[in-house]
Design a protein around this motif. Structure first.
Motif, PDB file in Angstrom:
ATOM      1  N   ASN A  22    -101.776  -7.274  25.250  1.00 59.89           N
ATOM      2  CA  ASN A  22    -102.241  -7.721  26.450  1.00 59.89           C
ATOM      3  C   ASN A  22    -102.996  -6.475  27.397  1.00 59.89           C
ATOM      4  O   ASN A  22    -103.841  -6.787  28.475  1.00 59.89           O
ATOM      5  CB  ASN A  22    -101.176  -8.368  27.565  1.00 59.89           C
ATOM      6  CG  ASN A  22    -101.233  -9.884  27.295  1.00 59.89           C
ATOM      7  OD1 ASN A  22    -101.814 -10.490  27.771  1.00 59.89           O
ATOM      8  ND2 ASN A  22    -100.463 -10.407  26.453  1.00 59.89           N
ATOM      9  N   PHE A  23    -102.723  -5.335  27.062  1.00 64.74           N
ATOM     10  CA  PHE A  23    -103.737  -4.172  27.629  1.00 64.74           C
ATOM     11  C   PHE A  23    -105.057  -4.066  27.144  1.00 64.74           C
ATOM     12  O   PHE A  23    -105.945  -3.846  27.923  1.00 64.74           O
ATOM     13  CB  PHE A  23    -102.973  -2.811  27.199  1.00 64.74           C
ATOM     14  CG  PHE A  23    -101.399  -2.530  27.816  1.00 64.74           C
ATOM     15  CD1 PHE A  23    -101.085  -3.528  28.909  1.00 64.74           C
ATOM     16  CD2 PHE A  23    -100.909  -1.575  27.228  1.00 64.74           C
ATOM     17  CE1 PHE A  23     -99.958  -3.110  29.295  1.00 64.74           C
ATOM     18  CE2 PHE A  23     -99.556  -1.217  27.605  1.00 64.74           C
ATOM     19  CZ  PHE A  23     -99.069  -1.939  29.037  1.00 64.74           C
ATOM     20  N   ASN A  27    -107.894  -7.334  29.676  1.00 63.18           N
ATOM     21  CA  ASN A  27    -109.021  -6.656  30.233  1.00 63.18           C
ATOM     22  C   ASN A  27    -110.005  -7.507  29.723  1.00 63.18           C
ATOM     23  O   ASN A  27    -111.122  -7.610  30.202  1.00 63.18           O
ATOM     24  CB  ASN A  27    -109.115  -5.224  29.447  1.00 63.18           C
ATOM     25  CG  ASN A  27    -108.534  -4.214  30.490  1.00 63.18           C
ATOM     26  OD1 ASN A  27    -108.792  -4.287  31.901  1.00 63.18           O
ATOM     27  ND2 ASN A  27    -107.548  -3.601  30.178  1.00 63.18           N
ATOM     28  N   ILE A  28    -110.141  -7.749  28.589  1.00 57.91           N
ATOM     29  CA  ILE A  28    -111.307  -8.723  27.756  1.00 57.91           C
ATOM     30  C   ILE A  28    -111.351 -10.038  28.514  1.00 57.91           C
ATOM     31  O   ILE A  28    -112.578 -10.236  29.087  1.00 57.91           O
ATOM     32  CB  ILE A  28    -110.818  -8.907  26.160  1.00 57.91           C
ATOM     33  CG1 ILE A  28    -111.116  -7.705  25.564  1.00 57.91           C
ATOM     34  CG2 ILE A  28    -111.994 -10.042  25.820  1.00 57.91           C
ATOM     35  CD1 ILE A  28    -110.314  -7.708  24.120  1.00 57.91           C
ATOM     36  N   SER A  29    -110.414 -10.653  28.488  1.00 56.83           N
ATOM     37  CA  SER A  29    -110.661 -12.247  29.286  1.00 56.83           C
ATOM     38  C   SER A  29    -110.944 -12.257  30.608  1.00 56.83           C
ATOM     39  O   SER A  29    -111.485 -13.191  31.207  1.00 56.83           O
ATOM     40  CB  SER A  29    -109.130 -13.004  29.182  1.00 56.83           C
ATOM     41  OG  SER A  29    -108.315 -12.356  29.756  1.00 56.83           O
ATOM     42  N   THR A  30    -110.353 -11.208  31.472  1.00 63.29           N
ATOM     43  CA  THR A  30    -110.554 -11.121  32.951  1.00 63.29           C
ATOM     44  C   THR A  30    -111.856 -10.227  33.281  1.00 63.29           C
ATOM     45  O   THR A  30    -112.523 -10.487  34.275  1.00 63.29           O
ATOM     46  CB  THR A  30    -109.497 -10.571  33.586  1.00 63.29           C
ATOM     47  OG1 THR A  30    -108.204 -11.106  33.287  1.00 63.29           O
ATOM     48  CG2 THR A  30    -109.447 -10.529  35.222  1.00 63.29           C
ATOM     49  N   GLY A 158     -97.524  -7.267  30.967  1.00 61.73           N
ATOM     50  CA  GLY A 158     -98.559  -6.540  30.560  1.00 61.73           C
ATOM     51  C   GLY A 158     -99.811  -6.846  31.243  1.00 61.73           C
ATOM     52  O   GLY A 158    -100.612  -6.013  31.798  1.00 61.73           O
ATOM     53  N   GLY A 159    -100.099  -8.193  31.296  1.00 61.60           N
ATOM     54  CA  GLY A 159    -101.204  -8.738  31.802  1.00 61.60           C
ATOM     55  C   GLY A 159    -101.424  -8.579  33.285  1.00 61.60           C
ATOM     56  O   GLY A 159    -102.238  -8.230  34.102  1.00 61.60           O
ATOM     57  N   THR A 160    -100.192  -8.577  34.123  1.00 55.03           N
ATOM     58  CA  THR A 160     -99.979  -8.234  35.508  1.00 55.03           C
ATOM     59  C   THR A 160    -100.318  -6.802  35.723  1.00 55.03           C
ATOM     60  O   THR A 160    -101.031  -6.490  36.819  1.00 55.03           O
ATOM     61  CB  THR A 160     -98.533  -8.708  35.911  1.00 55.03           C
ATOM     62  OG1 THR A 160     -98.093 -10.045  35.469  1.00 55.03           O
ATOM     63  CG2 THR A 160     -98.228  -8.246  37.512  1.00 55.03           C
ATOM     64  N   TRP A 189    -105.049   2.774  28.366  1.00 55.02           N
ATOM     65  CA  TRP A 189    -104.610   1.447  28.064  1.00 55.02           C
ATOM     66  C   TRP A 189    -104.159   1.468  26.340  1.00 55.02           C
ATOM     67  O   TRP A 189    -103.023   1.167  25.805  1.00 55.02           O
ATOM     68  CB  TRP A 189    -105.492   0.221  28.324  1.00 55.02           C
ATOM     69  CG  TRP A 189    -105.364  -0.213  29.704  1.00 55.02           C
ATOM     70  CD1 TRP A 189    -106.603  -0.329  30.375  1.00 55.02           C
ATOM     71  CD2 TRP A 189    -104.156  -0.234  30.741  1.00 55.02           C
ATOM     72  NE1 TRP A 189    -106.010  -0.685  31.659  1.00 55.02           N
ATOM     73  CE2 TRP A 189    -104.486  -0.725  31.908  1.00 55.02           C
ATOM     74  CE3 TRP A 189    -102.909  -0.222  30.517  1.00 55.02           C
ATOM     75  CZ2 TRP A 189    -103.891  -0.770  33.008  1.00 55.02           C
ATOM     76  CZ3 TRP A 189    -102.251  -0.502  31.598  1.00 55.02           C
ATOM     77  CH2 TRP A 189    -102.733  -0.567  32.673  1.00 55.02           C
ATOM     78  N   GLY A 190    -105.211   2.218  25.654  1.00 51.01           N
ATOM     79  CA  GLY A 190    -105.349   2.234  24.254  1.00 51.01           C
ATOM     80  C   GLY A 190    -104.101   3.270  23.910  1.00 51.01           C
ATOM     81  O   GLY A 190    -103.067   2.800  22.785  1.00 51.01           O
TER      82      GLY A 190
END
Length: 451
Positions: A22-23, A27-30, A158-160, A189-190
């Motif tokens: 989710n890191f 990031n991709i979806s939001t 993780g998304g939060t 994040w990576g």
């Protein structure tokens, strides 16, 4: 003889992997679409088209990766090696995706397409074996519910963290320059994701072995999936749910920037949903003990449809109501992910029970295909709608453009959730059926061990 219960340490180790994923995924979806339009410097139509094409292309690589994982043989197992060797290339691809090169419009679009394709291909190469791992850690239904609940609790956490911290990290690391801040943020994040996936690799074990001694041909596995009605329904379910969620997640940044005119609220609005979803996810094993997975999924989709549609009637000044609906949606949608993945594991068992063949990763790969196709459809809908209604980046939006953003947050995803509820009416793998399937498979296992 029942399988011994899993240790909490192993359940937690598996869950940490989804936090790492989710890191990237959050990031991709939001942020990725608004990064392309408002920072990278390409139009909404070009960005949406590129994302759609890459998603479609990448979706077709999923069955290939799944088939390869099913046929992997190492001293670490089938699926765990992918968690060891691919996270570092994944982190590098993420940095490249969020890098803004000094190129013209055509060059930028090419860079965006190639880097994003590379990112999603490597992401799939790690995420698919990770998902399949949940079906071979244990064959017990309740253990699988616990495994997938832990996964998505950690994933939502993780998304939060990503949603709250990413805008601040971009500002801090870039010293006000977003084109510099984004790749540095993705590097942070990576590194974190790589460490978490290493912990998943070291903390989990593969226990469930296929009945058949040798893997069957890929063509045979695909034919089995087409005849597996529960899997077909789960494929469609994953596609529809992903369309709905992507529409809301992606449009949220535009909603707060151009409708509410409070873009800073995004840093707490999405985490409010994710924290509520984590709470809903944590309740999944308990709910699944008393409510059949099929019935529970139908109820969740119906409630989510009503809550999403209610956004249409929220005034731009009613911040408290936005948050209340968002939190209620999180609680309602939280259980759907662990339920869906537990159902996929059931579909794997059902396929082996019916045909004597087990294609674990390919089954999950096909679901990933559906999710990516759903994401592509959602991004395509956003791009077409924005272009039709005259969206202009970093400018005051017309009333039509604002209305389109509101519909993307409300009625359109609500319609897809309603369709998902109707689809689950035809799902047949209820708890009594799965108890019979797993008892039969357990009876066959000793025979397989002797061959």
């Amino acid at each position: 003889m029942s399988a011994p219960p899993l240790r909490r340490r192993e359940i937690a180790a598996y869950g940490l992997g989804d936090m790492g994923f989710n890191f990237y995924w959050t990031n991709i979806s939001t942020f990725l679409l608004i990064f392309y339009t408002d920072v990278f410097g390409i139009t909404a139509a070009a960005a949406a088209t590129m994302l759609f094409v890459v998603k479609i292309f990448n979706a077709f690589t999923d069955p290939l990766i799944g088939a390869a994982a099913d046929r992997t043989r190492t001293r670490w197992g089938k699926f765990r090696p992918y968690l060891l060797f691919l996270p570092v290339p994944l982190a590098a691809a993420a940095v490249l995706t969020y890098t803004t090169p000094d190129l013209g419009p055509t060059g930028k679009l090419a860079w965006a397409g190639v880097s994003y394709l590379l990112l999603m291909t490597i992401y799939t190469g790690v995420n698919l074996p990770y998902s399949a791992l949940s079906a071979v850690i244990s064959g017990d239904a309740q253990a699988r519910n616990a495994i997938n609940a832990a996964r998505f609790v950690a994933g939502f956490a993780g998304g939060t963290l990503v949603t709250a911290a990413t805008p601040r990290l971009v500002e801090l690391l870039g010293a006000g320059d977003a084109t510099r801040g984004w790749p540095l943020t993705m590097a942070v994040w990576g590194v974190a994701a790589t460490a978490m996936l290493a912990l998943t690799f070291h903390g989990t074990h593969e226990r469930v072995q296929p009945v058949q001694a040798r893997p069957s041909p890929v063509r045979q596995d695909l034919a089995d999936l087409r005849r597996n009605l529960p899997w077909v329904l789960l494929f469609l379910l994953a596609l529809i749910i992903m369309v709905s969620i992507t529409l809301r997640m992606t449009s949220a940044a535009y909603y707060f920037k151009y409708v509410v005119h409070r873009p800073e609220l995004l840093a707490s609005f999405v985490p409010a949903y994710l924290l509520a979803a984590a709470a809903g996810t944590a309740l999944t094993p308990l709910l699944a003990r008393f409510i059949d997975k099929r019935r529970l999924m139908i109820v969740l989709m119906l409630l989510s449809s009503v809550l999403s549609a209610a956004f249409l009637f929220v005034d731009a000044q009613q911040i408290w109501l936005m948050y209340a609906l968002q939190i209620a949606l999180g609680l309602t949608l939280g259980p759907k992910s662990p339920l869906n993945f537990a159902m996929l594991a059931d579909a794997v068992d059902y396929n082996e029970w019916r045909h004597g063949r087990r294609a674990t990763a390919l089954t999950f790969a096909a679901s990933s295909f559906a999710q990516k196709l759903g994401t592509a459809v959602a991004v395509g809908v956003i791009g077409v709608l924005f272009t039709t209604l005259g969206y202009v980046p970093n400018a005051a939006q017309s009333s039509d453009s604002q209305a389109g953003i509101v519909w993307l947050m409300s009625v359109i995803p609500a319609g897809f959730m309603l369709l998902a509820a109707g689809l689950m009416m035809f799902y047949t793998l209820d708890n009594p059926t799965m108890a019979r399937v797993q008892a039969d498979l357990a009876a066959r296992q000793p025979l397989a061990d002797k061959t």
